[in-house]
Design a protein around this motif. Structure first.
Motif, PDB file in Angstrom:
ATOM      1  N   GLU A  97      45.018  46.949  35.522  1.00 31.42           N
ATOM      2  CA  GLU A  97      44.505  45.624  35.032  1.00 31.42           C
ATOM      3  C   GLU A  97      45.843  44.739  35.040  1.00 31.42           C
ATOM      4  O   GLU A  97      46.902  44.978  34.768  1.00 31.42           O
ATOM      5  N   TRP A 100      45.055  39.559  38.055  1.00 36.24           N
ATOM      6  CA  TRP A 100      44.199  39.264  38.801  1.00 36.24           C
ATOM      7  C   TRP A 100      42.688  39.909  38.549  1.00 36.24           C
ATOM      8  O   TRP A 100      42.005  39.673  39.265  1.00 36.24           O
ATOM      9  N   GLY A 101      42.844  40.688  37.442  1.00 37.06           N
ATOM     10  CA  GLY A 101      41.473  40.834  36.768  1.00 37.06           C
ATOM     11  C   GLY A 101      41.634  42.518  36.167  1.00 37.06           C
ATOM     12  O   GLY A 101      42.959  42.976  36.107  1.00 37.06           O
ATOM     13  N   TYR A 152      34.722  45.794  39.499  1.00 40.09           N
ATOM     14  CA  TYR A 152      36.027  44.618  39.200  1.00 40.09           C
ATOM     15  C   TYR A 152      35.510  43.609  38.302  1.00 40.09           C
ATOM     16  O   TYR A 152      34.221  43.195  38.314  1.00 40.09           O
ATOM     17  N   ARG A 153      36.495  43.051  37.427  1.00 37.19           N
ATOM     18  CA  ARG A 153      36.104  42.099  36.492  1.00 37.19           C
ATOM     19  C   ARG A 153      37.131  41.028  36.832  1.00 37.19           C
ATOM     20  O   ARG A 153      38.408  41.188  36.622  1.00 37.19           O
ATOM     21  N   THR A 154      37.011  39.885  36.894  1.00 39.39           N
ATOM     22  CA  THR A 154      37.619  38.453  37.265  1.00 39.39           C
ATOM     23  C   THR A 154      38.412  38.258  35.985  1.00 39.39           C
ATOM     24  O   THR A 154      38.029  38.476  34.914  1.00 39.39           O
ATOM     25  N   PRO A 155      39.546  37.784  36.315  1.00 38.83           N
ATOM     26  CA  PRO A 155      39.845  37.017  34.655  1.00 38.83           C
ATOM     27  C   PRO A 155      39.031  36.001  34.341  1.00 38.83           C
ATOM     28  O   PRO A 155      38.320  35.514  35.083  1.00 38.83           O
ATOM     29  N   SER A 156      39.240  35.630  32.962  1.00 38.50           N
ATOM     30  CA  SER A 156      38.345  34.590  32.407  1.00 38.50           C
ATOM     31  C   SER A 156      39.033  33.050  32.810  1.00 38.50           C
ATOM     32  O   SER A 156      40.150  33.083  32.415  1.00 38.50           O
ATOM     33  N   PHE A 157      38.098  32.239  33.139  1.00 40.91           N
ATOM     34  CA  PHE A 157      38.443  30.815  33.391  1.00 40.91           C
ATOM     35  C   PHE A 157      37.682  30.224  32.403  1.00 40.91           C
ATOM     36  O   PHE A 157      36.467  29.877  32.614  1.00 40.91           O
ATOM     37  N   PHE A 161      33.689  34.496  33.334  1.00 39.72           N
ATOM     38  CA  PHE A 161      34.024  35.716  34.244  1.00 39.72           C
ATOM     39  C   PHE A 161      32.842  36.283  34.704  1.00 39.72           C
ATOM     40  O   PHE A 161      31.787  36.306  34.489  1.00 39.72           O
ATOM     41  N   VAL A 162      33.178  37.251  35.892  1.00 35.83           N
ATOM     42  CA  VAL A 162      32.272  37.908  36.664  1.00 35.83           C
ATOM     43  C   VAL A 162      32.491  39.338  36.608  1.00 35.83           C
ATOM     44  O   VAL A 162      33.687  39.629  36.770  1.00 35.83           O
ATOM     45  N   ASP A 163      31.473  40.232  36.637  1.00 39.54           N
ATOM     46  CA  ASP A 163      31.882  41.624  37.023  1.00 39.54           C
ATOM     47  C   ASP A 163      31.133  42.018  38.229  1.00 39.54           C
ATOM     48  O   ASP A 163      29.776  41.665  38.208  1.00 39.54           O
TER      49      ASP A 163
END
Length: 304
Positions: A97, A100-101, A152-157, A161-163
């Protein structure tokens, strides 16, 4: 000269870390339910069940200022049977972690399954929404964990966020099927900010290189003072079933919560239709101890 194939691999592992170096947590849940089950026909009995009781270990270690290594091992514990559950039968993984996610590899819930667990007011209890939406009667359920998965989970914007989750093989064999013919993938887009949760997910399972089941879910919840409203809609392919559910939870007084939910399945074959209503009350004695009393009724068509 014999040429060796070039193998590309992503290896996630944590080794050589002592307990003094890592943040280690031992956690678990003992969930026993005393129930009376009646099918309205030829079965009526009291039952004691161990519902998703578990024990687990988590460890985290900052390997650098901007990178954290993670390990989780979680297994099911059955107080009511002598089933030989494996120590990693539930969410178990290694991960990294950073800014970058989050990257994980192992066996754990899919993004599609997470939508149901976030909006199900009766999870692992009498009245569980999976009675309607899991779809396991077709042979392949859509509310499962992926074995052999990498996610992979992206950071929260701004709360978004995307999984992304891929299984090289959903079976329990040592090696994946040739050409990864038994693979699967699941993905979701989530918005979570303050009292609002909303997400959409799609999942696809393959067998022998052919699509055998897929599902799309939309789910959400909203907290308005003492009231929580939940909803989930699902459509699946092969067979083409549709399901929908809504739920309400109200903080009555102190640590007592009243709740109810209704779910309906409109199956491709009308003989598989079903609907379920559940009502209950939760008493949160503390963060570590809870009691509940539920009533649920399912109306199944002849083929279900």
């Amino acid at each position: 000269m014999k040429r060796l194939p070039l193998v590309a691999a992503l290896a996630l592992g944590v080794s050589g870390i002592t307990a003094a170096q890592a943040d280690i947590e031992v956690y678990g849940q003992a969930h026993l339910a005393f129930s009376h089950l009646d099918d309205g026909d030829d079965y009526s009995a009291f039952n004691l069940s161990s519902n998703a009781s578990r024990i687990g270990f988590r460890a985290g270690h900052d390997v650098s200022p901007n990178l954290r290594a993670l390990v989780q091992l979680e297994g099911q514990v059955d107080f009511d049977t002598d089933n030989n559950e494996t120590f990693t039968s539930r969410d178990s993984f290694v991960g990294l972690e950073s800014g970058w996610g989050l990257l994980r590899a192992g066996r754990f819930d899919t993004p599609n399954k997470t939508l149901r667990s976030r909006t199900d007011l009766f999870g692992n209890q009498v009245g569980d929404a999976r009675n309607i939406v899991r779809g396991e009667y077709t042979g392949q359920g859509v509310d499962e964990r992926f074995r052999n998965g990498i996610a992979y989970r992206t950071p929260s914007f701004g709360g978004v966020f995307v999984d992304l989750h891929y299984s090289v093989d959903t079976g329990d064999d040592d090696n994946a099927a040739d050409s990864n013919d038994d693979d699967a993938w699941s993905a979701s887009l989530t918005y979570q900010q303050g009292p609002v949760y909303a997400a959409v997910a799609h999942e696809r399972w393959n067998e022998g290189g052919e699509r055998v089941r897929e599902a799309t879910r939309v789910a959400g919840s909203y907290d308005l003072a003492d009231l929580r409203v939940t909803a989930l809609a699902q459509t699946t392919g092969r067979p083409s079933d549709d399901a929908f559910g809504v739920g309400l939870r109200y903080a009555l007084v102190g640590n007592i919560f009243l709740k109810g939910q209704y779910y309906v399945l409109s199956a491709d074959d009308s003989d598989q239709d079903a609907d379920m209503i559940a009502v209950g009350a939760d008493y949160h004695y503390s963060d570590e101890l809870r009691f509940y009393l539920n009533y649920a009724q399912i109306d199944n068509e002849d083929g279900q």
